[in-house]
Write a protein that holds these residues in place. Sequence first.
Motif, mmCIF file in Angstrom:
data_model
loop_
_atom_site.group_PDB
_atom_site.id
_atom_site.type_symbol
_atom_site.label_atom_id
_atom_site.label_comp_id
_atom_site.label_asym_id
_atom_site.label_seq_id
_atom_site.Cartn_x
_atom_site.Cartn_y
_atom_site.Cartn_z
ATOM 1 N N VAL A 2 -14.868 -4.251 7.703
ATOM 2 C CA VAL A 2 -14.857 -3.704 6.090
ATOM 3 C C VAL A 2 -12.883 -3.539 5.515
ATOM 4 N N HIS A 3 -12.429 -5.133 5.120
ATOM 5 C CA HIS A 3 -11.374 -4.353 4.443
ATOM 6 C C HIS A 3 -11.449 -4.602 3.050
ATOM 7 N N VAL A 4 -10.234 -4.505 2.921
ATOM 8 C CA VAL A 4 -9.754 -4.819 0.991
ATOM 9 C C VAL A 4 -9.696 -6.510 0.876
ATOM 10 N N THR A 5 -10.387 -6.919 0.111
ATOM 11 C CA THR A 5 -9.867 -8.195 0.225
ATOM 12 C C THR A 5 -9.627 -8.380 -1.901
ATOM 13 N N MET A 22 -11.717 3.498 1.136
ATOM 14 C CA MET A 22 -11.329 2.513 1.193
ATOM 15 C C MET A 22 -11.810 2.599 -0.977
ATOM 16 N N GLY A 23 -12.707 2.726 -0.840
ATOM 17 C CA GLY A 23 -13.931 2.753 -2.398
ATOM 18 C C GLY A 23 -13.547 3.466 -2.914
ATOM 19 N N ILE A 24 -13.352 4.946 -2.611
ATOM 20 C CA ILE A 24 -13.143 6.064 -2.905
ATOM 21 C C ILE A 24 -11.648 6.193 -3.764
ATOM 22 N N ASN A 25 -10.699 5.756 -2.935
ATOM 23 C CA ASN A 25 -9.450 4.991 -4.066
ATOM 24 C C ASN A 25 -9.300 4.038 -4.895
ATOM 25 N N ASN A 26 -10.370 3.601 -4.445
ATOM 26 C CA ASN A 26 -10.297 2.337 -5.696
ATOM 27 C C ASN A 26 -10.732 3.004 -6.658
ATOM 28 N N VAL A 27 -11.692 3.651 -6.640
ATOM 29 C CA VAL A 27 -12.237 3.992 -8.256
ATOM 30 C C VAL A 27 -11.288 5.233 -8.750
ATOM 31 N N LEU A 28 -10.627 6.009 -7.971
ATOM 32 C CA LEU A 28 -10.411 7.249 -8.644
ATOM 33 C C LEU A 28 -8.522 6.098 -8.856
ATOM 34 N N GLY A 77 -2.974 6.216 -9.714
ATOM 35 C CA GLY A 77 -3.758 5.586 -9.714
ATOM 36 C C GLY A 77 -3.138 4.462 -8.519
ATOM 37 N N PHE A 78 -2.417 3.774 -8.737
ATOM 38 C CA PHE A 78 -1.784 2.913 -7.858
ATOM 39 C C PHE A 78 -1.480 2.608 -6.961
ATOM 40 N N TRP A 79 -1.148 4.517 -6.560
ATOM 41 C CA TRP A 79 -0.853 4.934 -5.158
ATOM 42 C C TRP A 79 -1.877 4.682 -4.342
ATOM 43 N N LEU A 80 -3.329 4.882 -4.827
ATOM 44 C CA LEU A 80 -4.391 5.246 -4.113
ATOM 45 C C LEU A 80 -4.467 3.875 -3.759
ATOM 46 N N PHE A 81 -4.171 2.895 -4.896
ATOM 47 C CA PHE A 81 -5.276 1.731 -4.965
ATOM 48 C C PHE A 81 -4.139 1.500 -2.885
ATOM 49 N N LEU A 82 -3.190 1.439 -3.624
ATOM 50 C CA LEU A 82 -2.615 0.950 -2.670
ATOM 51 C C LEU A 82 -2.318 1.067 -0.508
ATOM 52 N N ASP A 83 -2.624 2.722 -1.326
ATOM 53 C CA ASP A 83 -3.051 3.248 0.245
ATOM 54 C C ASP A 83 -4.176 2.606 0.891
ATOM 55 N N CYS A 84 -5.288 2.962 0.068
ATOM 56 C CA CYS A 84 -6.542 2.267 0.822
ATOM 57 C C CYS A 84 -6.027 0.804 0.829
ATOM 58 N N VAL A 85 -4.903 0.302 0.404
ATOM 59 C CA VAL A 85 -5.236 -1.815 0.863
ATOM 60 C C VAL A 85 -4.547 -1.498 1.782
ATOM 61 N N LEU A 86 -2.939 -0.571 2.046
ATOM 62 C CA LEU A 86 -2.111 -0.371 3.716
ATOM 63 C C LEU A 86 -2.742 0.375 4.415
ATOM 64 N N TYR A 87 -4.207 0.692 4.517
ATOM 65 C CA TYR A 87 -4.908 1.301 5.178
ATOM 66 C C TYR A 87 -5.701 0.686 5.822
ATOM 67 N N SER A 88 -6.232 -0.535 4.798
ATOM 68 C CA SER A 88 -6.872 -1.563 5.504
ATOM 69 C C SER A 88 -6.435 -2.759 6.371
ATOM 70 N N LYS A 89 -4.828 -2.652 5.855
ATOM 71 C CA LYS A 89 -4.393 -3.846 6.600
ATOM 72 C C LYS A 89 -3.717 -3.716 7.560
ATOM 73 N N ASN A 90 -3.558 -2.220 7.876
ATOM 74 C CA ASN A 90 -2.926 -1.483 9.523
ATOM 75 C C ASN A 90 -2.978 -0.732 10.508
ATOM 76 N N ALA A 91 -4.412 -0.018 9.943
ATOM 77 C CA ALA A 91 -4.732 0.973 10.769
ATOM 78 C C ALA A 91 -6.480 1.502 10.502
ATOM 79 N N ASN A 92 -7.390 0.738 9.914
ATOM 80 C CA ASN A 92 -8.476 0.190 9.760
ATOM 81 C C ASN A 92 -9.418 -0.197 11.081
ATOM 82 N N GLY A 93 -10.083 0.253 11.840
ATOM 83 C CA GLY A 93 -10.896 -0.522 12.861
ATOM 84 C C GLY A 93 -12.410 -0.742 12.235
#
Length: 176
Positions: A55-58, A142-148, A36-52
């Motif tokens: 919308v970003h994780v705040t 990113m939102g789906i990873n947060n829910v999962l 669960g924490f990895w899923l959320f951390l994955d969307c945070v890292l994606y938002s910071k580094n690879a998101n074009g």
Amino acid sequence: MEQEQARLFRFPFSLPNSVVTRKLSVYTAGALYAIGFWLFLDCVLYSKNANGSEVHVTFVDWIPIICNSLGMLIVSSIDKDRLLEDVLGSGSFAGTSQKAWQAQAVLFFGFALQAGGLSGSFAVLVLKFLVNGYNRYPTLGMGINNVLGNICIVFSCVFLWVAHNIEDEYSYSLTL
């Protein structure tokens, strides 16, 4: 012949003992929390580094997982014997002792934090991503990873609660 009649299932089936079940539940709880924490951390890292997208994780995205983790900590720290202290002593639910009432109130607060965290992750998914029209996968992911991630943490709390409250067949209550 009589032994076959006493059996419930056609094939021999036995439940695991309490030590094996406790260990399995604790390991499952740890794995679910890590996933669960990895899923959320994955969307945070994606938002910071690879998101074009724009919308970003705040911090709003972090609030549900923080509430869920605090709720898990609170729920896992409550002892089942404190919850049923008055029932075990008197044999009825007539009156509750002060410690049992406090344990029930703290347990309710922990479950409320978990419910708020889980529903908050769904609210963030709907309000931040779906209502604003970000329904393409990389951004919506990113939102789906947060829910999962929050769902995994809730199930981790369930497994940990079961593991902590399994009665050990070799434990004795020595009270005077």
